[in-house]
Design a protein around this motif. Structure first.
Motif, PDB file in Angstrom:
ATOM      1  N   ASN A 102      48.032  37.889  44.866  1.00 15.87           N
ATOM      2  CA  ASN A 102      47.194  38.405  43.788  1.00 15.87           C
ATOM      3  C   ASN A 102      47.391  37.612  42.507  1.00 15.87           C
ATOM      4  OD1 ASN A 102      45.453  41.054  43.942  1.00 15.87           O
ATOM      5  ND2 ASN A 102      47.122  41.366  45.409  1.00 15.87           N
ATOM      6  N   VAL A 103      48.637  37.325  42.181  1.00 11.33           N
ATOM      7  CA  VAL A 103      48.917  36.572  40.952  1.00 11.33           C
ATOM      8  C   VAL A 103      48.388  35.149  41.060  1.00 11.33           C
ATOM      9  CG1 VAL A 103      50.742  35.690  39.445  1.00 11.33           C
ATOM     10  CG2 VAL A 103      50.911  37.999  40.387  1.00 11.33           C
ATOM     11  N   ALA A 104      48.488  34.566  42.248  1.00 11.20           N
ATOM     12  CA  ALA A 104      48.067  33.172  42.441  1.00 11.20           C
ATOM     13  C   ALA A 104      46.554  33.017  42.510  1.00 11.20           C
ATOM     14  CB  ALA A 104      48.700  32.608  43.709  1.00 11.20           C
ATOM     15  N   TYR A 105      45.833  34.111  42.679  1.00  6.29           N
ATOM     16  CA  TYR A 105      44.398  34.023  42.939  1.00  6.29           C
ATOM     17  C   TYR A 105      43.619  33.240  41.875  1.00  6.29           C
ATOM     18  CZ  TYR A 105      39.818  35.455  44.680  1.00  6.29           C
ATOM     19  OH  TYR A 105      38.536  35.453  45.182  1.00  6.29           O
ATOM     20  N   PRO A 106      43.858  33.446  40.565  1.00  7.95           N
ATOM     21  CA  PRO A 106      43.142  32.632  39.566  1.00  7.95           C
ATOM     22  C   PRO A 106      43.400  31.136  39.730  1.00  7.95           C
ATOM     23  CG  PRO A 106      44.142  34.537  38.516  1.00  7.95           C
ATOM     24  CD  PRO A 106      44.693  34.477  39.907  1.00  7.95           C
ATOM     25  N   ALA A 121      52.931  31.387  40.326  1.00  7.01           N
ATOM     26  CA  ALA A 121      52.891  32.822  40.606  1.00  7.01           C
ATOM     27  C   ALA A 121      54.297  33.407  40.668  1.00  7.01           C
ATOM     28  CB  ALA A 121      52.150  33.082  41.916  1.00  7.01           C
ATOM     29  N   GLU A 122      55.224  32.706  41.294  1.00  7.16           N
ATOM     30  CA  GLU A 122      56.607  33.180  41.346  1.00  7.16           C
ATOM     31  C   GLU A 122      57.211  33.240  39.948  1.00  7.16           C
ATOM     32  OE1 GLU A 122      58.567  30.526  44.034  1.00  7.16           O
ATOM     33  OE2 GLU A 122      58.117  31.778  45.802  1.00  7.16           O
ATOM     34  N   GLN A 147      50.485  47.360  37.546  1.00  7.82           N
ATOM     35  CA  GLN A 147      49.987  46.859  36.271  1.00  7.82           C
ATOM     36  C   GLN A 147      50.739  45.622  35.840  1.00  7.82           C
ATOM     37  OE1 GLN A 147      47.310  46.582  34.916  1.00  7.82           O
ATOM     38  NE2 GLN A 147      46.945  48.447  33.741  1.00  7.82           N
ATOM     39  N   ARG A 148      52.019  45.534  36.168  1.00  8.30           N
ATOM     40  CA  ARG A 148      52.769  44.324  35.854  1.00  8.30           C
ATOM     41  C   ARG A 148      52.281  43.135  36.684  1.00  8.30           C
ATOM     42  NH1 ARG A 148      58.962  45.452  36.249  1.00  8.30           N
ATOM     43  NH2 ARG A 148      58.461  47.434  37.258  1.00  8.30           N
ATOM     44  N   VAL A 149      51.921  43.385  37.934  1.00  2.88           N
ATOM     45  CA  VAL A 149      51.308  42.326  38.745  1.00  2.88           C
ATOM     46  C   VAL A 149      49.996  41.886  38.101  1.00  2.88           C
ATOM     47  CG1 VAL A 149      50.245  41.779  40.972  1.00  2.88           C
ATOM     48  CG2 VAL A 149      52.378  43.082  40.903  1.00  2.88           C
ATOM     49  N   ALA A 150      49.217  42.858  37.611  1.00  2.93           N
ATOM     50  CA  ALA A 150      47.938  42.537  36.964  1.00  2.93           C
ATOM     51  C   ALA A 150      48.152  41.710  35.697  1.00  2.93           C
ATOM     52  CB  ALA A 150      47.178  43.818  36.641  1.00  2.93           C
ATOM     53  N   ILE A 151      49.206  42.013  34.950  1.00  3.17           N
ATOM     54  CA  ILE A 151      49.528  41.233  33.750  1.00  3.17           C
ATOM     55  C   ILE A 151      49.883  39.796  34.142  1.00  3.17           C
ATOM     56  CG2 ILE A 151      51.192  40.956  31.868  1.00  3.17           C
ATOM     57  CD1 ILE A 151      51.381  44.052  31.829  1.00  3.17           C
ATOM     58  N   ALA A 152      50.711  39.670  35.180  1.00  4.88           N
ATOM     59  CA  ALA A 152      51.086  38.324  35.655  1.00  4.88           C
ATOM     60  C   ALA A 152      49.852  37.554  36.103  1.00  4.88           C
ATOM     61  CB  ALA A 152      52.087  38.449  36.802  1.00  4.88           C
ATOM     62  N   ARG A 153      48.938  38.222  36.793  1.00  3.89           N
ATOM     63  CA  ARG A 153      47.703  37.562  37.238  1.00  3.89           C
ATOM     64  C   ARG A 153      46.857  37.130  36.045  1.00  3.89           C
ATOM     65  NH1 ARG A 153      43.536  41.274  40.412  1.00  3.89           N
ATOM     66  NH2 ARG A 153      43.582  42.232  38.348  1.00  3.89           N
ATOM     67  N   ALA A 154      46.786  37.962  35.015  1.00  2.12           N
ATOM     68  CA  ALA A 154      45.975  37.640  33.841  1.00  2.12           C
ATOM     69  C   ALA A 154      46.520  36.446  33.075  1.00  2.12           C
ATOM     70  CB  ALA A 154      45.890  38.851  32.913  1.00  2.12           C
ATOM     71  N   LEU A 155      47.834  36.212  33.162  1.00  3.26           N
ATOM     72  CA  LEU A 155      48.476  35.167  32.361  1.00  3.26           C
ATOM     73  C   LEU A 155      48.805  33.895  33.136  1.00  3.26           C
ATOM     74  CD1 LEU A 155      50.921  37.398  30.286  1.00  3.26           C
ATOM     75  CD2 LEU A 155      48.959  36.141  29.391  1.00  3.26           C
ATOM     76  N   VAL A 156      48.688  33.926  34.457  1.00  6.07           N
ATOM     77  CA  VAL A 156      49.225  32.834  35.268  1.00  6.07           C
ATOM     78  C   VAL A 156      48.545  31.500  34.984  1.00  6.07           C
ATOM     79  CG1 VAL A 156      47.687  33.166  37.262  1.00  6.07           C
ATOM     80  CG2 VAL A 156      50.005  32.262  37.610  1.00  6.07           C
ATOM     81  N   HIS A 157      47.266  31.518  34.602  1.00  9.40           N
ATOM     82  CA  HIS A 157      46.562  30.259  34.334  1.00  9.40           C
ATOM     83  C   HIS A 157      46.579  29.898  32.844  1.00  9.40           C
ATOM     84  CE1 HIS A 157      43.737  33.525  33.821  1.00  9.40           C
ATOM     85  NE2 HIS A 157      42.862  32.740  33.228  1.00  9.40           N
ATOM     86  N   LYS A 158      47.446  30.572  32.087  1.00 11.05           N
ATOM     87  CA  LYS A 158      47.686  30.297  30.670  1.00 11.05           C
ATOM     88  C   LYS A 158      46.393  30.371  29.842  1.00 11.05           C
ATOM     89  CE  LYS A 158      51.623  27.393  31.857  1.00 11.05           C
ATOM     90  NZ  LYS A 158      52.251  26.051  31.811  1.00 11.05           N
ATOM     91  N   PRO A 159      45.737  31.533  29.867  1.00  6.71           N
ATOM     92  CA  PRO A 159      44.492  31.681  29.095  1.00  6.71           C
ATOM     93  C   PRO A 159      44.775  31.760  27.606  1.00  6.71           C
ATOM     94  CG  PRO A 159      45.150  33.800  29.960  1.00  6.71           C
ATOM     95  CD  PRO A 159      46.126  32.791  30.533  1.00  6.71           C
TER      96      PRO A 159
END
Length: 232
Positions: A102-106, A121-122, A147-159
C-alpha cells in the motif's frame, strides 16, 4: 508555497446555482500544517477537493510555488501523482495489498523500480512506527495503524502538499493524538505542507494555523495558540 485566489465553486440544484465557496483566498508556506475548520456545509470538503485537484469546476486561481495549476485532466493527474498526497477519514487502503505494498503504490504509479519501491516504503513504515507490520493486510491492523499506513503512503513520494480529510474522525483520543503528532513531525521534517479538514478542536489546536470557513466564506485566518487537552 501554496496560494489560492478568489476561489468560487457553485453547484447546480435544479434551476438554482448554490454557492459552496465564495471568493476564498489564502496562502500557506512550505512545511506548515494548517487546520481547515468550520461547521458541516461550510465548504471545507469543497475547498479540499479544489486544492487537491479533484474538483476542476471552480473559478479562481491556485498557484504552487508561484506556478498556476492546470485544470487540464492529464496535467492535473500528473500533479496529483507527483506533487500531492492524500489522507482520508476511512483510510482508503487497498484491502488485497499488505502495508508495504500500500505504501509503495504511489511509487509504482510513478514508475519507480521495485528496489526503490521497497526501500522507500520500508523507510516510511519505519518513520510511522510500523516496520514490523509490513506484511500485514489492512483488515489485520487497528484503525490507528491503518491511518499510519495511509500517512506513510501519502508521504512516500515526497509530495509538496498533503490533503487530509478528517484524518482523526474514526480514532479514539490517544490514537488521534499519536496520528496528529506523526503528521505534524513528519511534515516539519520533510518540509511538506498539510491542509487538514477537521471538526476536532484538539487536532486544530496542534496545527500551526487555522483557516475557518463559514457559509463558503473565509471567516478567520489566524495563528492557533490555544492548547486543548486530549484527555477524554
Amino acid at each position: 508555497m501554496l496560494e489560492f485566489n478568489n476561489i468560487q465553486r457553485h453547484y447546480q440544484l435544479g434551476n438554482q446555482s448554490v454557492p459552496a465557496l465564495a471568493d476564498v483566498s489564502g496562502s500557506i508556506v512550505s512545511g506548515e500544517m494548517v487546520a481547515l475548520c468550520g461547521p458541516s456545509g461550510s465548504g471545507k470538503s469543497t475547498l479540499l477537493n479544489v486544492l487537491g485537484l479533484l474538483d476542476m469546476q471552480y473559478q479562481g486561481e491556485i498557484r504552487l510555488f508561484g506556478t498556476p495549476l492546470s485544470k487540464a485532466p492529464k496535467q492535473a493527474a500528473f500533479l496529483r501523482r507527483t506533487q500531492l498526497g492524500f489522507i482520508f477519514q476511512r483510510f482508503n487502503l487497498v484491502p488485497v495489498m499488505n502495508a508495504l505494498e500500500n505504501v509503495a503504490y504511489p511509487l509504482l504509479l510513478n514508475g519507480e523500480s521495485k528496489k526503490q519501491q521497497r526501500y522507500q516504503a520500508e523507510k516510511m513504515l519505519d518513520l510511522v512506527g510500523l516496520r514490523d507490520f509490513a506484511n500485514h493486510r489492512p483488515d489485520t491492523l487497528s484503525g490507528g495503524q491503518q491511518q499510519r499506513v495511509a500517512i506513510a503512503r501519502a508521504l512516500v513520494h515526497k509530495p509538496n502538499l498533503v490533503i487530509a480529510d478528517e484524518p482523526t474522525a474514526s480514532l479514539d483520543s490517544q490514537t488521534a493524538k499519536l496520528v496528529v503528532d506523526i503528521m505534524r513531525n513528519l511534515g516539519h521534517e520533510m518540509n511538506t505542507t498539510f491542509v487538514v479538514a477537521t471538526h476536532d478542536a484538539r487536532m486544530a489546536s496542534r496545527c500551526d494555523r487555522t483557516i475557518e470557513l463559514l457559509d463558503g466564506k473565509l471567516n478567520q485566518y489566524a495563528d492557533t495558540n490555544e492548547v486543548i487537552s486530549w484527555a477524554s
